[in-house]
Design a protein around this motif. Structure first.
Motif, PDB file in Angstrom:
ATOM      1  N   VAL A 159       0.837  -1.200   0.000  1.00  0.00           N
ATOM      2  CA  VAL A 159       0.000   0.000   0.000  1.00  0.00           C
ATOM      3  C   VAL A 159       0.877   1.257   0.000  1.00  0.00           C
ATOM      4  N   ALA A 160       1.930   1.243   0.823  1.00  0.00           N
ATOM      5  CA  ALA A 160       2.827   2.397   0.914  1.00  0.00           C
ATOM      6  C   ALA A 160       3.536   2.644  -0.407  1.00  0.00           C
ATOM      7  N   VAL A 161       3.974   1.569  -1.068  1.00  0.00           N
ATOM      8  CA  VAL A 161       4.635   1.699  -2.371  1.00  0.00           C
ATOM      9  C   VAL A 161       3.658   2.272  -3.400  1.00  0.00           C
ATOM     10  N   ALA A 162       2.420   1.809  -3.371  1.00  0.00           N
ATOM     11  CA  ALA A 162       1.408   2.309  -4.299  1.00  0.00           C
ATOM     12  C   ALA A 162       1.164   3.800  -4.085  1.00  0.00           C
ATOM     13  N   GLU A 163       1.135   4.236  -2.830  1.00  0.00           N
ATOM     14  CA  GLU A 163       0.929   5.654  -2.530  1.00  0.00           C
ATOM     15  C   GLU A 163       2.095   6.496  -3.029  1.00  0.00           C
ATOM     16  N   ILE A 164       3.316   5.988  -2.817  1.00  0.00           N
ATOM     17  CA  ILE A 164       4.508   6.695  -3.296  1.00  0.00           C
ATOM     18  C   ILE A 164       4.489   6.799  -4.820  1.00  0.00           C
ATOM     19  N   THR A 165       4.136   5.696  -5.480  1.00  0.00           N
ATOM     20  CA  THR A 165       4.102   5.667  -6.940  1.00  0.00           C
ATOM     21  C   THR A 165       3.040   6.619  -7.486  1.00  0.00           C
ATOM     22  N   GLU A 166       1.893   6.665  -6.809  1.00  0.00           N
ATOM     23  CA  GLU A 166       0.828   7.587  -7.209  1.00  0.00           C
ATOM     24  C   GLU A 166       1.288   9.037  -7.043  1.00  0.00           C
ATOM     25  N   ARG A 167       1.975   9.312  -5.946  1.00  0.00           N
ATOM     26  CA  ARG A 167       2.488  10.666  -5.711  1.00  0.00           C
ATOM     27  C   ARG A 167       3.493  11.041  -6.801  1.00  0.00           C
ATOM     28  N   ASP A 168       4.370  10.121  -7.160  1.00  0.00           N
ATOM     29  CA  ASP A 168       5.341  10.381  -8.226  1.00  0.00           C
ATOM     30  C   ASP A 168       4.634  10.738  -9.527  1.00  0.00           C
ATOM     31  N   ALA A 169       3.594   9.972  -9.847  1.00  0.00           N
ATOM     32  CA  ALA A 169       2.859  10.199 -11.092  1.00  0.00           C
ATOM     33  C   ALA A 169       2.213  11.584 -11.098  1.00  0.00           C
ATOM     34  N   ARG A 170       1.608  11.979  -9.975  1.00  0.00           N
ATOM     35  CA  ARG A 170       0.985  13.307  -9.900  1.00  0.00           C
ATOM     36  C   ARG A 170       2.032  14.396 -10.053  1.00  0.00           C
ATOM     37  N   ASP A 171       3.136  14.248  -9.341  1.00  0.00           N
ATOM     38  CA  ASP A 171       4.153  15.297  -9.347  1.00  0.00           C
ATOM     39  C   ASP A 171       4.849  15.407 -10.699  1.00  0.00           C
ATOM     40  N   SER A 172       5.018  14.285 -11.392  1.00  0.00           N
ATOM     41  CA  SER A 172       5.738  14.286 -12.665  1.00  0.00           C
ATOM     42  C   SER A 172       4.864  14.690 -13.848  1.00  0.00           C
ATOM     43  N   SER A 173       3.539  14.540 -13.705  1.00  0.00           N
ATOM     44  CA  SER A 173       2.646  14.793 -14.836  1.00  0.00           C
ATOM     45  C   SER A 173       1.923  16.134 -14.769  1.00  0.00           C
ATOM     46  N   ARG A 174       2.075  16.876 -13.658  1.00  0.00           N
ATOM     47  CA  ARG A 174       1.380  18.156 -13.574  1.00  0.00           C
ATOM     48  C   ARG A 174       1.938  19.104 -14.635  1.00  0.00           C
ATOM     49  N   GLU A 175       1.089  20.000 -15.121  1.00  0.00           N
ATOM     50  CA  GLU A 175       1.477  20.898 -16.207  1.00  0.00           C
ATOM     51  C   GLU A 175       2.468  21.959 -15.732  1.00  0.00           C
ATOM     52  N   THR A 176       2.276  22.442 -14.520  1.00  0.00           N
ATOM     53  CA  THR A 176       3.120  23.512 -14.001  1.00  0.00           C
ATOM     54  C   THR A 176       4.228  22.947 -13.111  1.00  0.00           C
ATOM     55  N   ALA A 177       5.479  23.269 -13.433  1.00  0.00           N
ATOM     56  CA  ALA A 177       6.640  22.890 -12.627  1.00  0.00           C
ATOM     57  C   ALA A 177       6.607  21.428 -12.199  1.00  0.00           C
TER      58      ALA A 177
END
Length: 211
Positions: free
Chosen positions: A157-175
């Protein structure tokens, strides 16, 4: 010593904050954890009964120093909220100048996710600190739960949360979370905090002629 600006970027729980704080102490420079700014904005939204996914620009503009000193900024709901408010262009714009002013007079060690690409693209040295999702999940667990044993299911579960956070941070349009082309990448899976610090200090010394 001249006014050095050291940028330390990387994903959540990779060890960038630990390195940045240690570098600041070693080099006698101020330290700024930019992630704390977004956490504080998220906390203000949550406390006001607002969804951090909504427009948080007013809370970012109203951010006070006392908001950064709260003891409830590193909890799961704020982890998620910080990622959501950080994706908002208006929030990042509201906090950008605050970050630049911090380092303007004396230099600084600054950590975050867009320091070397957006906030200080001309930083003297840029580091990108990373580690595997598994290693980062275990570190985040220790930060919040101490030495409490993490079983296989909870780790997944913790790995999934980290991976989801990475995806959000890497795919956002701004910075988005990106590794600057001129950043020095340090993978911390098999390195202690002391080893990472010594490696970074050697690089800074070679590039900037500092002890």
């Amino acid at each position: 010593m001249r006014r050095l600006v050291i940028a330390v970027d990387g994903p959540a729980a990779a060890g960038k904050g630990t390195l940045a704080k240690a570098l600041a102490a070693r080099l006698a420079l101020p330290y700024l954890d930019t992630g704390l700014l977004y956490r504080a904005v998220a906390r203000r939204m949550i406390n006001a009964g607002l969804d951090p996914a909504e427009d948080a620009s007013k809370e970012a503009t109203a951010l006070l120093q006392e908001d950064l000193a709260r003891t409830d900024l590193r909890v799961p709901e704020v982890d998620r909220g910080a990622s959501l408010v950080a994706a908002q262009p208006a929030v990042r714009h509201a906090l950008l100048e605050r970050q630049r002013v911090f380092a303007a007079q004396t230099g600084a060690v600054v950590d975050g996710r867009d320091i070397g690409t957006v906030v200080f693209p001309d930083a003297d040295v840029k580091f990108f600190i990373t580690a595997s999702p598994q290693a980062r999940a275990l570190r985040r667990h220790r930060q919040t739960q101490g030495e409490k044993v993490l079983d296989g299911e909870a780790l997944a579960v913790a790995v999934a949360e980290i991976t989801e956070r990475d995806a959000r941070d890497s795919s956002r349009e701004t910075a988005p979370l990106l590794e600057a082309p001129d950043a020095i990448r340090i993978e911390t899976d098999t390195l202690s905090a002391a080893e990472v610090l010594e490696k970074a200090c050697k690089i800074i010394s070679e590039r900037c002629s500092v002890a």
